[in-house]
Design a protein around this motif. Structure first.
Motif, PDB file in Angstrom:
ATOM      1  N   PHE A  43       0.855  -1.192   0.000  1.00  0.00           N
ATOM      2  CA  PHE A  43       0.000   0.000   0.000  1.00  0.00           C
ATOM      3  C   PHE A  43       0.888   1.237   0.000  1.00  0.00           C
ATOM      4  N   SER A  44       0.344   2.356  -0.509  1.00  0.00           N
ATOM      5  CA  SER A  44       1.198   3.542  -0.514  1.00  0.00           C
ATOM      6  C   SER A  44       1.175   4.182   0.873  1.00  0.00           C
ATOM      7  N   CYS A  45       2.368   4.436   1.394  1.00  0.00           N
ATOM      8  CA  CYS A  45       2.507   4.928   2.761  1.00  0.00           C
ATOM      9  C   CYS A  45       2.992   6.370   2.770  1.00  0.00           C
ATOM     10  N   LEU A  46       2.517   7.084   3.774  1.00  0.00           N
ATOM     11  CA  LEU A  46       2.796   8.501   3.897  1.00  0.00           C
ATOM     12  C   LEU A  46       3.537   8.712   5.214  1.00  0.00           C
ATOM     13  N   PRO A  47       4.703   9.356   5.206  1.00  0.00           N
ATOM     14  CA  PRO A  47       5.493   9.453   6.440  1.00  0.00           C
ATOM     15  C   PRO A  47       4.979  10.524   7.403  1.00  0.00           C
ATOM     16  N   VAL A  48       3.767  10.341   7.932  1.00  0.00           N
ATOM     17  CA  VAL A  48       3.242  11.283   8.918  1.00  0.00           C
ATOM     18  C   VAL A  48       2.940  10.522  10.197  1.00  0.00           C
ATOM     19  N   ASN A  49       3.397  11.064  11.319  1.00  0.00           N
ATOM     20  CA  ASN A  49       3.169  10.437  12.605  1.00  0.00           C
ATOM     21  C   ASN A  49       1.676  10.378  12.945  1.00  0.00           C
ATOM     22  N   THR A  50       1.261   9.298  13.644  1.00  0.00           N
ATOM     23  CA  THR A  50      -0.163   9.141  13.962  1.00  0.00           C
ATOM     24  C   THR A  50      -0.686  10.231  14.897  1.00  0.00           C
ATOM     25  N   THR A  51       0.216  10.896  15.631  1.00  0.00           N
ATOM     26  CA  THR A  51      -0.253  11.909  16.579  1.00  0.00           C
ATOM     27  C   THR A  51      -0.176  13.329  16.008  1.00  0.00           C
TER      28      THR A  51
END
Ligand code: AMP
Ligand code: GLY
Length: 438
Positions: A43-51
């Motif tokens: 899947f395409s992933c985006l480097p953003v933290n969950t918080t």
């Protein structure tokens, strides 16, 4: 084409993503933030933290994501859903106010009292002195009686101590208050110790209507026969015996419905996945805790049985029309075995090279491997990059078959120091005979 974003980076999120794809009846583009190395293969992933709530909302606005699904509790307690609602973005998850059912044990216990939802007797305290006074008054029995001590706030599974005496309870309370394990909250809860068999009942809800999932049984301790330290979860199973239909219906009437009605009456409609952790005592089911999201690894074991379109279900949750969709489950049993790093849960050791991940073959029918803490090194080898590393999940006509399939696959994976429990599903089955009437 519909665009969906899943927020999180563990095995639970990998299972949600795979289930979205497997059950999809419409074309959809599925993204994950931040994901992990295994998720990124598919899947395409985006480097953003969950918080990082505002960065996530910005991305959803810019990329025109139609629906967001949240794996873990941290962004919910921070108000991700409130921010998304403010910007008119569709998200299938509870607000900050609703998330207090998990983020504050005291709030949850008081809520249950207000709505007559059965739970263990309890007292809140703000200092060791207060704990001492409560215990000395004899509210939890004599000095050698067991009592449960819990941190008020989110503690990633480390905030509960089953003390065997009042002395031990006082030491546990002092530790919990001192280490600030519960974040900003400086409070703890003392609870009567309940005896019985545990079960987890999860449900989708749009605030009014709800759809129950197959009940699950988790395995919290690191060691076989439920020994050693508490973990995030070393395995989970679903099977008919976890909760019989009659008990399940009673829990729906006496616990689930009063919870959803209570939330509405208090002005915070609960929308999303609600997880009710239960103790089945001789006097009936009691709520141990609420979680405001899927459990990990319960999600893995539950979702492999979903037959309906998960994106449609979440869309119906978010847009308050859950009664317009059907949620069907396969009539199977399922199991998830967690493979963990050496030293987990205290000090997981990173970097070991994982062998056997590439060998998916026809003998793996009914088995899926979800990634939790993995990375690829410069040569492309899979390496250990987290405490819980992989989740081997299987289905079968019986739980024995599901377990056999899981453990056969587990046998083909290895790394230095790999830990897993060989008794997933066994302990719980054994206790069924003893507690058949509960
Ligand atoms: P919690 O995070 O509140 O679910 O607690 C973690 C685990 O501690 C539960 O899954 C139970 O195994 C145990 N536990 C919690 N509360 C009680 C209680 N009142 N009596 C007995 N065991 C409990
Ligand atoms: N496995 C327990 C949890 O996710 O809270």
């Amino acid at each position: 084409m519909k665009k969906i974003l899943v927020i999180g980076s563990g095995g639970r999120e990998h299972a949600i993503l795979r289930t979205l794809r497997r059950t999809s009846t419409h074309d959809a583009k599925i993204h994950c933030a931040p994901g992990n190395a295994g998720i990124a293969e598919e899947f395409s992933c985006l480097p953003v933290n969950t918080t990082d709530v505002s960065a996530l909302a910005n991305y959803v606005e810019e990329a025109k994501i139609n629906l967001t699904i949240v794996g873990g509790e941290a962004p919910l307690a921070l108000g991700l859903t409130n921010e998304f609602a403010r910007r008119n973005l569709l998200v299938a998850a509870p607000t900050r106010e609703a998330a207090r059912l998990e983020s504050s044990k005291i709030f949850a216990k008081d809520f249950m009292t207000r709505h007559r939802i059965p739970t263990a007797r309890y007292r809140a305290a703000n200092s060791v002195d207060e704990v001492r006074q409560i215990l000395q008054r004899g509210e939890f029995g004599k000095a050698n009686a067991p009592v449960v001590v819990k941190a008020d706030g989110l503690a990633a599974g480390k905030g509960v101590v089953l003390a065997r005496s009042h002395g031990e309870a006082m030491r546990a309370a002092a530790d919990l208050l001192k280490t600030e394990i519960s974040g900003k909250s400086k409070s703890i809860v003392l609870e009567e110790t309940l005896a019985g068999r545990e079960a987890s009942l999860l449900l989708f809800t749009d605030g009014r209507d709800y759809k129950l999932m197959p009940a699950a049984r988790d395995h919290k301790r690191i060691g076989e026969n439920d020994t050693g330290a508490n973990t995030g979860g070393m395995g989970a199973v679903t099977d008919e015996w976890v909760l019989d239909e009659e008990t399940k219906n009673r829990i729906a009437r006496e616990i689930v419905e009063p919870t959803l009605e209570g939330a509405r009456a208090e002005g915070f409609e609960f929308r999303g996945v609600l997880y009710v952790g239960l103790m089945l005592t001789t006097e009936g089911a009691r709520v141990l805790e609420y979680n405001v999201r899927f459990g990990d690894p319960e999600a893995q074991a539950i979702l492999v049985r979903l037959q309906s379109d998960l994106a449609e279900v979440f869309d119906a949750v978010a847009s308050r029309r859950l009664n317009s969709v059907s949620v069907e489950w396969s009539a199977e049993a399922s199991a998830c075995v967690v493979l963990a790093a050496r030293g987990y849960p205290e000090q997981p050791k990173m970097g070991a090279r994982i062998e056997g991940l590439g060998s998916v073959d026809s003998s793996d029918a009914g088995v899926e491997v979800f990634h939790a803490g993995t990375e690829r090194d410069a040569e492309g080898n899979w390496i250990v990059a987290g405490g819980r590393v992989l989740n081997v999940t299987g289905t079968g006509a019986t739980l024995d078959e599901a377990l056999r399939r899981c453990y056969r696959r587990v046998g083909s994976i290895n790394w230095e120091g790999m830990q897993y429990r060989r008794d997933i599903g066994k302990f719980a089955q054994a206790s069924v005979g003893v507690n058949r009437n509960l």
